[in-house]
Motif scaffolding. Structure first.
Motif, short mmCIF file in Angstrom:
data_model
loop_
_atom_site.label_atom_id
_atom_site.label_comp_id
_atom_site.label_asym_id
_atom_site.label_seq_id
_atom_site.Cartn_x
_atom_site.Cartn_y
_atom_site.Cartn_z
N ASP A 35 0.83 -1.21 0.00
CA ASP A 35 0.00 0.00 0.00
C ASP A 35 0.86 1.25 0.00
O ASP A 35 0.64 2.18 -0.79
N PHE A 36 1.87 1.27 0.85
CA PHE A 36 2.76 2.43 0.95
C PHE A 36 3.49 2.67 -0.37
O PHE A 36 3.54 3.78 -0.88
N CYS A 37 4.07 1.61 -0.94
CA CYS A 37 4.88 1.77 -2.15
C CYS A 37 4.03 2.20 -3.35
O CYS A 37 4.44 3.05 -4.14
N ILE A 38 2.85 1.60 -3.49
CA ILE A 38 1.99 1.96 -4.62
C ILE A 38 1.49 3.39 -4.48
O ILE A 38 1.44 4.14 -5.46
N ARG A 39 1.13 3.79 -3.26
CA ARG A 39 0.70 5.18 -3.05
C ARG A 39 1.80 6.17 -3.41
O ARG A 39 1.55 7.22 -4.01
N GLN A 40 3.04 5.86 -3.01
CA GLN A 40 4.15 6.75 -3.33
C GLN A 40 4.36 6.84 -4.84
O GLN A 40 4.68 7.91 -5.37
N LEU A 41 4.17 5.72 -5.53
CA LEU A 41 4.29 5.74 -6.98
C LEU A 41 3.20 6.60 -7.60
O LEU A 41 3.44 7.35 -8.56
N MET A 42 1.98 6.55 -7.06
CA MET A 42 0.89 7.37 -7.58
C MET A 42 1.17 8.86 -7.36
O MET A 42 0.87 9.70 -8.21
N ILE A 43 1.74 9.18 -6.20
CA ILE A 43 2.12 10.57 -5.94
C ILE A 43 3.14 11.05 -6.96
O ILE A 43 3.07 12.16 -7.49
N PHE A 44 4.10 10.18 -7.26
CA PHE A 44 5.10 10.50 -8.27
C PHE A 44 4.43 10.74 -9.62
O PHE A 44 4.76 11.69 -10.34
N CYS A 45 3.48 9.89 -9.99
CA CYS A 45 2.78 10.02 -11.27
C CYS A 45 2.00 11.32 -11.35
O CYS A 45 1.90 11.93 -12.42
N ASP A 46 1.42 11.73 -10.22
CA ASP A 46 0.62 12.95 -10.21
C ASP A 46 1.45 14.19 -10.50
O ASP A 46 0.91 15.23 -10.91
N HIS A 47 2.75 14.11 -10.31
CA HIS A 47 3.60 15.30 -10.47
C HIS A 47 4.52 15.21 -11.68
O HIS A 47 5.46 16.00 -11.81
N ILE A 48 4.26 14.26 -12.57
CA ILE A 48 5.07 14.15 -13.78
C ILE A 48 4.72 15.30 -14.72
O ILE A 48 3.55 15.57 -14.98
N GLU A 49 5.72 15.97 -15.24
CA GLU A 49 5.49 17.09 -16.15
C GLU A 49 5.97 16.79 -17.57
O GLU A 49 5.50 17.39 -18.53
N THR A 50 6.93 15.86 -17.71
CA THR A 50 7.45 15.53 -19.04
C THR A 50 6.42 14.75 -19.83
O THR A 50 5.90 13.73 -19.37
#
Length: 836
Positions: free
Chosen positions: A191-206
């Motif tokens: 749960d922790f790792c997948i949530r962190q990945l989603m946070i990363f995805c939310d802030h992708i600009e490229t």
């Protein structure tokens, strides 16, 4: 210096996708039949790491690259990692199958191959990630597993090569398996790792990385949904939310197959899932299962879930319907499903099922609105039990809004949609008045006037186009006006102010007077509008047969600042509407039509210029022979008197020498009207519209398009009916008096004997309301008050116009009271006699 990695990938059997032994699919140029033709091939693609085969049918003209795309879509293996081998030779992507000499019923080998890449450490980190997940899934205990796994998984994920390997090595499947693991702590780690990945995805600009992570997030959504989790599972909701936010940029995805999978497969699956939940929640909202709701906290939870699902339905449905419209080739054009079936079976399936979603939700909304009507009837009859049902009604309009947009995709669907709302008109109006807020955008309701009434349209227009007034005086635009210089000083204060300052509200007072507040502001609006539309200022002209109606005066240019005054006037009218002050003037149809961007016709000028109207009707109705004989002596020119001199204006090039006849008379009438009521006042109308728009939160043209002329009349002028004493009395309360006191009886007896004008003056003295709303006293924002004072009989009545209070002492006789009221109902005294 990065080392080169070249190896054949092997995939651990623990996280293999289940592939059918024989899976048929075709490339973009294939037909869906099962028989091969001389121009087609059937062959087998063997996956070397799984010992499974895919059955392929393709045209001989298809390229190897098109096959790799099809295989990638099915196996999720990126194209850059695929190699097709035939007779020991690698096939080049640009070659056609004919050039490769591939025979029918032959076998190709598919090898997963890592090319040389610049981030070998990224691959090693992902290998370590897989190993750690497998250990955890076997039940091993690893200290700081969450931190270690997160660091390894995310270390090189900003590089697209690593993301592709991340997908190829089935890390999402492993993470979901870990989340579903029976061993303690594994669920929390995943749960922790997948949530962190989603946070990363939310802030992708490229942009390039966004496209790749579309597939990553979609994969997590499908896997979590596929292992049987309820859609309320919090981790699934987080992943679905990230996917929804990323859908906003789906239009920038250039690869057709990727875009199709993201939108028409991933997005649509979410729409279906959420619509199923909405159907269940809508049942709850009108009480079929409401008795099973335990307490307030349960209802609050249900309301929060409903709010989220309604929002998500809009979020996923919007890009899907835009994608369908774009695929059809034009926006908001009804879809031809037969055309889509021929071109793309996946999209055709989505289009057909999306229509089913629309129909199911529309039927359910019809039931909801019908049940809502019954609930309100029960409440009016005092049967109670309805308060717990209200929680879902707030979201009905949001659902209807999205259904409206979907309806525009399908032939006949829009008529069905409006038919339901017309049948449930009273409930739609109730929703608009009771459950819309300033943050809601429900302009779609105004597209069909027949489904709403004046009250709901007025409420919606005021909410959509005017900024909400905030409490407090510190931000208001302050004015101190000399009554003797009313128009000039008002012009200075309003025309020189910045729009944002005026949008915050007004606070004004008259010089040498103590009164301030809303009552004084209402009086100022009425007085300044009287000045603006006074014939002496030559800004506007009154209609001959209705002196309340005005349109811009073409001769207003006599005043050097006339255009600035029209901008000022636009601001004043908008401010009066925003403050709900009825100023006693209305616009003529030609003025309203131009503000709404409409074409001005002959019938529109009937009130503005009855003489021109009659003349034009006569020209159009004349016998053809008579008009062709030049009986009227007309040419395509007109005479105007401007600043004391005569001027001839040609209605078209060479118009002065062009004779009006039976063939061109309609054109003549059209040009004559256009010159008189469009061209000659276009600048005045434009400046008025600009000033009006300064106060709005939308365009002035859209505002005037939203209201019929009669409705604008009601908002600007108010009621045309004479003041009803009974209605007045019914909306008056007493402070210090009782309704049985003789002074109260005398008061209403005296008011009953007053003339129409005296009652208007008394009402204005009491409230600063010159004209009642169209609903009468019920339309005021407060009841009226009669207050008892301790003064002697010699004192005149006083008022607090801000609070609608009329104050007078307990007069000792009817004659004395009548004399005192006679004094304050004189026109020159009735104005500005009150206090705030």
């Amino acid at each position: 210096m990065s080392q080169s990695i070249t190896k054949t990938l092997t995939v651990n059997s623990f996280h293999q996708n289940k592939l059918n032994d024989h899976t048929s699919f075709s490339s973009s140029t294939m037909k869906n039949d099962t028989k091969t033709t001389p121009s087609q091939l059937q062959f087998f693609v063997r996956l070397m790491w799984t010992c499974k085969s895919l059955v392929i049918r393709a045209s001989r003209e298809d390229t190897v690259k098109s096959l790799l795309k099809a295989i990638s879509f099915k196996t999720k293996i990126p194209i850059e990692y695929q190699r097709l081998i035939y007779r020991g030779k690698q096939l080049h992507s640009e070659q056609s199958l004919a050039e490769c000499c591939i025979e029918n019923d032959t076998c190709l080998q598919l090898i997963g191959h890592l090319r040389s890449m610049g981030f070998p450490m990224g691959c090693e980190a992902l290998d370590d990630t897989v190993s750690l997940i497998l250990r955890l899934c076997k039940g091993e205990s690893v200290k700081d597993a969450s931190r270690i796994l997160h660091c390894r998984m995310m270390k090189y994920m900003e590089h697209k090569e690593c993301v592709s390997v991340f997908m190829f090595m089935k890390v999402p499947l492993l993470m979901v398996t870990l989340y579903n693991s029976p061993y303690a702590n594994n669920k929390g780690i995943a749960d922790f790792c997948i949530r962190q990945l989603m946070i990363f995805c939310d802030h992708i600009e490229t942009a390039q990385l966004q496209v790749i992570y579309f597939e990553v997030v979609l994969e997590f959504c499908e896997l979590l949904r596929g292992v049987g989790f309820e859609s309320n599972d919090l981790l699934y909701v987080v992943c679905r939310g990230s996917f929804g936010r990323m859908l906003e940029s789906v239009g920038g995805v250039s690869d057709r197959d990727t875009k199709r999978r993201i939108l028409f497969q991933g997005g649509f699956d979410c729409v279906v899932e959420i619509s199923d939940k909405l159907l269940r929640f809508l049942d709850l909202s009108f009480g079929r299962m409401l008795e099973s709701v335990g307490g307030v906290s349960d209802r609050d939870t249900s309301q929060a879930l409903l709010c989220r699902d309604v929002h998500d339905f809009e979020k996923f449905s919007a890009p899907l319907r835009v994608g369908i419209a774009e695929h059809q080739g034009a926006f908001e054009v009804p879809v031809d499903c037969g055309f889509l079936c021929e071109k793309d079976s996946l999209i055709a399936r989505v289009v057909d099922r999306f229509r089913l979603v629309f129909i199911q939700l529309l039927i359910k909304m019809d039931e909801c609105l019908q049940s809502m009507e019954g609930c309100l009837v029960n409440k009016e009859q005092g049967e109670g039990g309805v308060s717990v049902i209200y929680y879902g009604w707030y979201y009905y309009l949001s659902i209807l809004k999205e259904l409206y947009h979907i309806s525009k995709l399908y032939t006949g669907a829009e008529d069905k949609f409006w038919g339901v709302l017309l049948r449930r008109k009273s409930m739609l109006c109730h929703l608009i008045v009771k459950y819309t807020e300033n943050t809601d955008d429900h302009r779609w309701v105004l597209k069909n006037r027949s489904v709403t009434d004046f009250e709901s349209r007025r409420h919606l227009v005021m909410m959509l186009f005017f900024h909400e007034l905030k409490d407090g005086l510190w931000d208001f635009h302050e004015m101190l006006i000399d009554r003797s210089q009313l128009l000039a000083e008002s012009f200075e204060y309003i025309s020189q102010a910045k729009p944002k300052s005026l949008q915050r509200g007004l606070f004004m007072e008259f010089k040498n007077e103590d009164a301030t507040g809303p009552g004084v502001l209402r009086e100022w609006f009425v007085l300044v509008c009287q000045e603006i539309f006074s014939p002496q200022n030559a800004l506007f002209m009154a209609c001959p047969n209705d002196r309340r109606r005005f349109f811009p005066n073409a001769a207003s240019k006599i005043h050097p600042l006339h255009l600035e005054y029209f901008s000022f006037c636009g601001r004043i009218i908008a401010l009066a509407l925003r403050s709900k002050v009825h100023v006693g003037i209305v616009f003529d149809r030609v003025f309203h039509g131009q503000l709404a961007g409409e074409y001005i016709t002959l019938e529109d000028i009937r009130e503005a210029d009855p003489i021109m109207y009659s003349s034009c009707k006569q020209i159009l109705n004349m016998d053809a022979d008579s008009i062709d004989s030049d009986t009227l002596g007309l040419t395509f020119a007109t005479e105007v008197w401007e600043l004391g001199r005569r001027e001839v204006i040609e209605l078209c090039l060479g118009g002065e020498s062009r004779v009006v006849d039976s063939k061109n008379r309609e054109e003549y009438v059209r040009l004559l009207i256009h010159n008189r009521f469009v061209t000659s006042i276009s600048k005045q109308v434009s400046h008025f519209a600009k000033g009006f728009a300064d106060i709005l939160s939308g365009s002035s043209q859209e505002f005037f398009q939203s209201l019929e002329l009669e409705e604008l009349d009601w908002m600007l002028h108010g009621s045309e009916n004479a003041i009803s004493v009974e209605d007045w009395k019914a909306h008056t309360v007493y402070n210090g008096y009782k309704d049985i006191d003789r002074q109260i009886s005398w008061f209403w007896e005296i008011v009953g004997r007053m003339s129409v004008e005296q009652r208007k003056v008394l009402l204005f003295f009491w409230t600063s309301v010159k004209h009642l709303p169209v609903e009468g006293f019920h339309g005021l924002d407060s009841r009226l008050h009669i207050c008892r004072t301790s003064e002697l009989d010699s004192h005149l009545p006083s008022s607090h116009t801000c609070f609608y209070e009329l104050c007078f002492p307990p007069y000792s006789s009817l004659a004395i009271m009548q004399d005192r009221l006679r004094v304050i109902t004189q026109e020159h005294i009735g104005c500005s006699f009150g206090t705030p």
